[in-house]
Design an enzyme around this catalytic site. Structure first.
Site, PDB file in Angstrom:
ATOM      1  N   HIS A   9      24.893  35.586  -9.410  1.00 37.36           N
ATOM      2  CA  HIS A   9      24.169  36.411 -10.373  1.00 37.36           C
ATOM      3  C   HIS A   9      24.621  37.871 -10.312  1.00 37.36           C
ATOM      4  CE1 HIS A   9      20.192  38.466 -11.469  1.00 37.36           C
ATOM      5  NE2 HIS A   9      20.541  37.830 -12.567  1.00 37.36           N
ATOM      6  N   ARG A  10      25.234  38.321 -11.374  1.00 36.60           N
ATOM      7  CA  ARG A  10      25.862  39.660 -11.429  1.00 36.60           C
ATOM      8  C   ARG A  10      26.923  39.766 -10.323  1.00 36.60           C
ATOM      9  NH1 ARG A  10      20.114  43.061 -11.946  1.00 36.60           N
ATOM     10  NH2 ARG A  10      19.077  41.479 -13.176  1.00 36.60           N
ATOM     11  N   GLU A  36      27.903  34.977 -13.013  1.00 34.31           N
ATOM     12  CA  GLU A  36      27.114  35.388 -14.182  1.00 34.31           C
ATOM     13  C   GLU A  36      27.258  36.887 -14.320  1.00 34.31           C
ATOM     14  OE1 GLU A  36      23.389  36.901 -16.238  1.00 34.31           O
ATOM     15  OE2 GLU A  36      24.152  37.387 -14.243  1.00 34.31           O
ATOM     16  N   ASP A  38      26.570  40.457 -17.383  1.00 28.74           N
ATOM     17  CA  ASP A  38      25.875  40.937 -18.589  1.00 28.74           C
ATOM     18  C   ASP A  38      26.795  41.888 -19.351  1.00 28.74           C
ATOM     19  OD1 ASP A  38      23.013  40.042 -17.604  1.00 28.74           O
ATOM     20  OD2 ASP A  38      23.914  41.161 -15.948  1.00 28.74           O
ATOM     21  N   HIS A  50      24.135  45.621 -16.496  1.00 22.77           N
ATOM     22  CA  HIS A  50      22.891  44.897 -16.787  1.00 22.77           C
ATOM     23  C   HIS A  50      21.881  45.684 -17.609  1.00 22.77           C
ATOM     24  CE1 HIS A  50      18.789  43.453 -16.052  1.00 22.77           C
ATOM     25  NE2 HIS A  50      19.344  42.255 -16.090  1.00 22.77           N
ATOM     26  N   GLU A 102      26.312  36.781 -20.338  1.00 25.91           N
ATOM     27  CA  GLU A 102      25.025  37.035 -20.991  1.00 25.91           C
ATOM     28  C   GLU A 102      25.179  38.169 -21.996  1.00 25.91           C
ATOM     29  OE1 GLU A 102      21.551  37.680 -18.508  1.00 25.91           O
ATOM     30  OE2 GLU A 102      20.462  38.411 -20.256  1.00 25.91           O
ATOM     31  N   LYS A 104      23.920  40.944 -23.651  1.00 23.80           N
ATOM     32  CA  LYS A 104      22.780  41.833 -23.400  1.00 23.80           C
ATOM     33  C   LYS A 104      22.665  42.854 -24.527  1.00 23.80           C
ATOM     34  CE  LYS A 104      20.567  41.796 -19.461  1.00 23.80           C
ATOM     35  NZ  LYS A 104      19.685  40.703 -19.091  1.00 23.80           N
ATOM     36  N   ASP A 222      21.764  35.983  -6.093  1.00 27.19           N
ATOM     37  CA  ASP A 222      22.554  37.158  -5.675  1.00 27.19           C
ATOM     38  C   ASP A 222      23.359  36.844  -4.414  1.00 27.19           C
ATOM     39  OD1 ASP A 222      21.119  38.382  -7.720  1.00 27.19           O
ATOM     40  OD2 ASP A 222      19.702  39.359  -6.364  1.00 27.19           O
TER      41      ASP A 222
END
Ligand code: G3P
Ligand code: MG
Length: 228
Positions: A9-10, A36, A38, A50, A102, A104, A222
């Protein structure tokens, strides 16, 4: 764990500044099969960040969409890392992992579709390496419309039944839901409509085990080394 997916995640954001090349590199080094990130579209570039504001993750100030590309690019996103362009992440990842992009920012569907198409037609990546997701239904539907071959994930909040119905109606591959929303009924509703269920953000081993036991298909974390 079979086909269960851990999305970094990120990037490996528990270890390196989120959404930076260092975080994505760390995730790959940890063996993550998916990352992943954004994106926002600014002056013809897709930048990876993000929040809609700069203060939390950079040394800048103000809204991302109010900054010039030159300003955004020169910010420190942590440990001297720059805010990366999406194309730089593609170059880093190559064939090594999947990328959940994603959407955003506003008007991101079309440039993301174009960048993915170029990566695929030049043989640098394959369609299976992508899942495009968003909370923004308009952007997500637009992306599906212009690039139906790429899998999409509907990020949802609210009434689970309505979320599943929306995802099914849009032809989504997956529902991405917050962990507090998830229970066996929700999972069954998604699965019986042929949807995967991916859960965010799972940073504790006990939560990972609970999600896996309940039958979700993957989690955003994370800490991409969480299960080792
Ligand atoms: O798609 C899962 C997750 O990334 C959605 O939430 O706020 O971390 O982008 P957020
Ligand atoms: Mg995200």
């Amino acid at each position: 764990m079979g086909d269960f997916i851990l999305f970094a995640h990120r990037g490996a954001s528990g270890y390196e500044p989120e959404n930076t090349l260092a975080a994505f590199e760390r995730a790959l080094a940890m063996g993550a099969r998916w990352i992943e990130l954004d994106v926002y579209a600014v002056e013809g570039e897709l930048i990876v960040i993000h929040d809609d504001r700069l203060e939390r993750t950079t040394n800048g100030a103000g809204f991302v969409m109010d900054g010039s590309l030159a300003y955004l690019r020169n910010l420190d996103a942590g440990k001297g890392q720059k805010t990366p362009f999406l194309r730089e992440v593609f170059d880093l990842v190559g064939h090594c992992a999947g990328i959940n992009i994603e959407l955003k920012g506003p008007k991101t569907a079309s440039p993301v579709a174009a960048l993915i198409a170029t990566a695929i037609t030049t043989g640098r990546m394959t369609a299976e390496q992508f899942i495009v997701s968003s909370f923004n239904r308009k952007e997500l539907l637009h992306f599906k419309d212009i690039y139906p071959e790429i899998r999409i994930g509907a990020i949802v909040s609210g009434v689970p039944r309505r979320c599943v119905m929306f995802a099914e109606k849009t032809g989504a591959y997956a529902v991405h839901a917050g962990k507090s929303m998830v229970n066996r009924r929700f999972i069954a509703a998604a699965h019986c409509r042929g949807l995967k269920l991916f859960v965010y953000t799972v940073n504790k081993g006990e939560d990972l085990k609970r999600m896996e036991d309940m039958g979700v298909d993957g989690v955003f974390t994370d800490y991409p080394d969480l299960w080792f």
